[in-house]
Design a protein around this motif. Sequence first.
Motif, PDB file in Angstrom:
ATOM      1  N   LEU A  52      99.402  78.650  48.015  1.00  0.00           N
ATOM      2  CA  LEU A  52      98.488  78.617  46.937  1.00  0.00           C
ATOM      3  C   LEU A  52      97.166  79.578  47.299  1.00  0.00           C
ATOM      4  O   LEU A  52      96.947  80.319  46.603  1.00  0.00           O
ATOM      5  N   ARG A  53      96.871  79.432  48.491  1.00  0.00           N
ATOM      6  CA  ARG A  53      95.780  80.223  48.870  1.00  0.00           C
ATOM      7  C   ARG A  53      96.142  81.833  49.178  1.00  0.00           C
ATOM      8  O   ARG A  53      95.355  82.551  48.995  1.00  0.00           O
ATOM      9  N   ALA A  54      97.456  81.909  49.572  1.00  0.00           N
ATOM     10  CA  ALA A  54      97.914  83.376  49.658  1.00  0.00           C
ATOM     11  C   ALA A  54      97.859  84.009  48.216  1.00  0.00           C
ATOM     12  O   ALA A  54      97.803  85.153  48.132  1.00  0.00           O
ATOM     13  N   HIS A  55      97.755  83.187  47.071  1.00  0.00           N
ATOM     14  CA  HIS A  55      97.495  83.725  45.737  1.00  0.00           C
ATOM     15  C   HIS A  55      96.219  83.479  45.215  1.00  0.00           C
ATOM     16  O   HIS A  55      96.086  83.794  43.957  1.00  0.00           O
ATOM     17  N   ASP A  56      95.152  83.221  46.080  1.00  0.00           N
ATOM     18  CA  ASP A  56      93.863  83.084  45.764  1.00  0.00           C
ATOM     19  C   ASP A  56      93.698  81.773  44.700  1.00  0.00           C
ATOM     20  O   ASP A  56      92.638  82.141  44.002  1.00  0.00           O
ATOM     21  N   VAL A  57      94.512  80.737  45.052  1.00  0.00           N
ATOM     22  CA  VAL A  57      94.340  79.818  44.103  1.00  0.00           C
ATOM     23  C   VAL A  57      93.421  78.456  44.829  1.00  0.00           C
ATOM     24  O   VAL A  57      93.689  78.412  45.912  1.00  0.00           O
ATOM     25  N   PRO A  58      92.094  78.256  44.198  1.00  0.00           N
ATOM     26  CA  PRO A  58      91.264  77.178  44.953  1.00  0.00           C
ATOM     27  C   PRO A  58      92.240  76.092  45.215  1.00  0.00           C
ATOM     28  O   PRO A  58      92.747  75.411  44.119  1.00  0.00           O
ATOM     29  N   VAL A  59      91.825  75.451  46.345  1.00  0.00           N
ATOM     30  CA  VAL A  59      92.652  74.254  46.727  1.00  0.00           C
ATOM     31  C   VAL A  59      91.655  73.327  47.627  1.00  0.00           C
ATOM     32  O   VAL A  59      90.983  73.728  48.516  1.00  0.00           O
ATOM     33  N   THR A  60      91.837  72.013  47.026  1.00  0.00           N
ATOM     34  CA  THR A  60      91.271  71.036  48.168  1.00  0.00           C
ATOM     35  C   THR A  60      92.171  70.330  48.750  1.00  0.00           C
ATOM     36  O   THR A  60      93.217  69.540  47.949  1.00  0.00           O
ATOM     37  N   PHE A  61      92.305  70.092  49.947  1.00  0.00           N
ATOM     38  CA  PHE A  61      93.413  69.460  50.728  1.00  0.00           C
ATOM     39  C   PHE A  61      92.986  68.622  51.566  1.00  0.00           C
ATOM     40  O   PHE A  61      92.206  68.727  52.420  1.00  0.00           O
ATOM     41  N   VAL A  62      93.341  67.153  51.336  1.00  0.00           N
ATOM     42  CA  VAL A  62      93.054  66.089  52.226  1.00  0.00           C
ATOM     43  C   VAL A  62      94.238  65.412  52.813  1.00  0.00           C
ATOM     44  O   VAL A  62      95.370  64.938  52.083  1.00  0.00           O
ATOM     45  N   ALA A  63      94.331  65.555  54.105  1.00  0.00           N
ATOM     46  CA  ALA A  63      95.137  64.985  54.839  1.00  0.00           C
ATOM     47  C   ALA A  63      94.788  63.581  55.161  1.00  0.00           C
ATOM     48  O   ALA A  63      93.579  63.181  55.683  1.00  0.00           O
ATOM     49  N   VAL A  64      95.659  62.590  54.978  1.00  0.00           N
ATOM     50  CA  VAL A  64      95.368  60.968  54.956  1.00  0.00           C
ATOM     51  C   VAL A  64      96.070  60.472  56.275  1.00  0.00           C
ATOM     52  O   VAL A  64      97.225  60.454  56.301  1.00  0.00           O
ATOM     53  N   GLU A  65      95.226  59.961  57.367  1.00  0.00           N
ATOM     54  CA  GLU A  65      95.762  59.533  58.491  1.00  0.00           C
ATOM     55  C   GLU A  65      96.800  58.181  58.127  1.00  0.00           C
ATOM     56  O   GLU A  65      96.235  57.351  57.457  1.00  0.00           O
ATOM     57  N   GLY A  66      97.824  58.186  58.656  1.00  0.00           N
ATOM     58  CA  GLY A  66      98.837  57.078  58.503  1.00  0.00           C
ATOM     59  C   GLY A  66      99.903  57.307  57.398  1.00  0.00           C
ATOM     60  O   GLY A  66     100.463  58.394  57.271  1.00  0.00           O
ATOM     61  N   THR A  67     100.585  56.266  56.860  1.00  0.00           N
ATOM     62  CA  THR A  67     101.897  56.360  56.091  1.00  0.00           C
ATOM     63  C   THR A  67     101.559  56.180  54.762  1.00  0.00           C
ATOM     64  O   THR A  67     102.510  56.091  53.804  1.00  0.00           O
ATOM     65  N   ALA A  68     100.219  56.173  54.232  1.00  0.00           N
ATOM     66  CA  ALA A  68     100.358  55.566  52.875  1.00  0.00           C
ATOM     67  C   ALA A  68     100.834  56.667  51.952  1.00  0.00           C
ATOM     68  O   ALA A  68     100.574  57.939  52.077  1.00  0.00           O
ATOM     69  N   HIS A  69     101.673  56.570  50.871  1.00  0.00           N
ATOM     70  CA  HIS A  69     102.481  57.549  50.229  1.00  0.00           C
ATOM     71  C   HIS A  69     101.834  57.559  48.612  1.00  0.00           C
ATOM     72  O   HIS A  69     101.605  56.350  48.088  1.00  0.00           O
ATOM     73  N   SER A  70     101.812  58.380  48.154  1.00  0.00           N
ATOM     74  CA  SER A  70     101.384  58.829  46.768  1.00  0.00           C
ATOM     75  C   SER A  70     100.129  58.017  46.593  1.00  0.00           C
ATOM     76  O   SER A  70      98.994  58.148  47.176  1.00  0.00           O
ATOM     77  N   ILE A  71     100.139  57.369  45.348  1.00  0.00           N
ATOM     78  CA  ILE A  71      98.866  56.549  44.775  1.00  0.00           C
ATOM     79  C   ILE A  71      98.423  55.451  45.852  1.00  0.00           C
ATOM     80  O   ILE A  71      97.100  54.794  45.906  1.00  0.00           O
ATOM     81  N   ALA A  72      99.452  55.076  46.836  1.00  0.00           N
ATOM     82  CA  ALA A  72      98.615  54.180  47.946  1.00  0.00           C
ATOM     83  C   ALA A  72      97.892  54.959  48.509  1.00  0.00           C
ATOM     84  O   ALA A  72      96.868  54.212  49.420  1.00  0.00           O
ATOM     85  N   GLN A  73      97.356  56.277  48.541  1.00  0.00           N
ATOM     86  CA  GLN A  73      96.369  56.734  49.267  1.00  0.00           C
ATOM     87  C   GLN A  73      94.897  56.314  48.428  1.00  0.00           C
ATOM     88  O   GLN A  73      94.010  56.979  49.126  1.00  0.00           O
ATOM     89  N   LEU A  74      94.999  56.008  47.398  1.00  0.00           N
ATOM     90  CA  LEU A  74      93.851  55.884  46.512  1.00  0.00           C
ATOM     91  C   LEU A  74      92.993  54.776  46.996  1.00  0.00           C
ATOM     92  O   LEU A  74      92.706  53.732  46.082  1.00  0.00           O
ATOM     93  N   ASP A  75      92.443  54.646  48.075  1.00  0.00           N
ATOM     94  CA  ASP A  75      91.134  53.685  48.145  1.00  0.00           C
ATOM     95  C   ASP A  75      90.096  54.268  47.712  1.00  0.00           C
ATOM     96  O   ASP A  75      90.079  55.155  46.944  1.00  0.00           O
TER      97      ASP A  75
END
Length: 340
Positions: A301-324
């Motif tokens: 995405l960034r190589a094509h100049d697309v704005p990105v917010t990237f959040v790496a969540v520590e642990g094993t939470a998958h998909s919407i389980a990340q939504l604390d």
Amino acid sequence: MRTGRRTLLALLTAGAVLGALVSCSGAPAADRDETVTAEPVIYPLSLRYPGIDVVADVPYGSADLQRLDVCLPPDSAPDTTATPTPSPSRSPSTAADPARADPRPSSGRPAVMMIHGGSWSHGDKATAAYRAVCQYLASEGFVTVNVDYRLAPTDPWPAGYDDVRRALDWVFRPATLETYDIDPDRVGLFGGSAGGNLAALLAVQDHESAAWAAGDRVRAVVDLSGPTDLTARSTEPDGVSASFQRKQLLYLGCRTYADCPAAEQASPGSHVTADTPPFFVGHSTDEFIPLWESQEFVATLRAHDVPVTFVAVEGTAHSIAQLDRAMSERVVAFLRARLG
């Protein structure tokens, strides 16, 4: 050489994460990375939603699973004088819908179309977790459209993708915009797991649709744990498990990865262009979809100049389980910044 490229991408991403940690308050910047620790709770499930009406099982097509729910923000009600109807799927070869010549609202509410996960083979828009996320986004002011779609192996690729594109076309129909007070210039996508894959694929291929010329385009995408490379690359030692490889093949309708053109067709990372809308990508560091899939997708995405917010969540939470709570607020902040 491929291994070297992956190593370089991983190092670049790690460097960006370490060097660009920022506070989650305020609107997201055009590009930023965070590494966070999530609480073990899906925040939207912990809330009550008085005043949030859910219009359930609205048809967007004729098949049983071509149904969607609409979660409405507080103090709003659908205009029953305009009736949304099922619509044909968008495709590059489809002529523009004559209905699009109708006057469209110049103002209205921002909207988000949600796509549930489930390895493309199960899942339901009405499960407690996805219904809660739908209501949560509505409580934050977004008309939220929560979509079901046909599932593999009964209906392999491209059935599910065709369905979500048809649903997106339904969102942009003049009758839908009027009924639910949606601003066509403020429509985003949200997906988790397989739904994240489908949301990302819709976004990267949006410029190919006939509706693009009419101004109907996605403005923002939230992708949580979406598989972005379904090719043989995902079967390498650092890839997905053998059981998930089989699920991918059933979805793709292929016997092997060696002879599966659908694998690249269904991989969002293969279709990114400079027209791709801004992304919020969330992915846990030790979940069953490998982190490198999102890292390499973000790099593309960034190589094509697309704005990105990237959040790496520590642990094993998958998909919407990340939504604390904190992650939920990050997602809303991103959508508000991009959809207004």
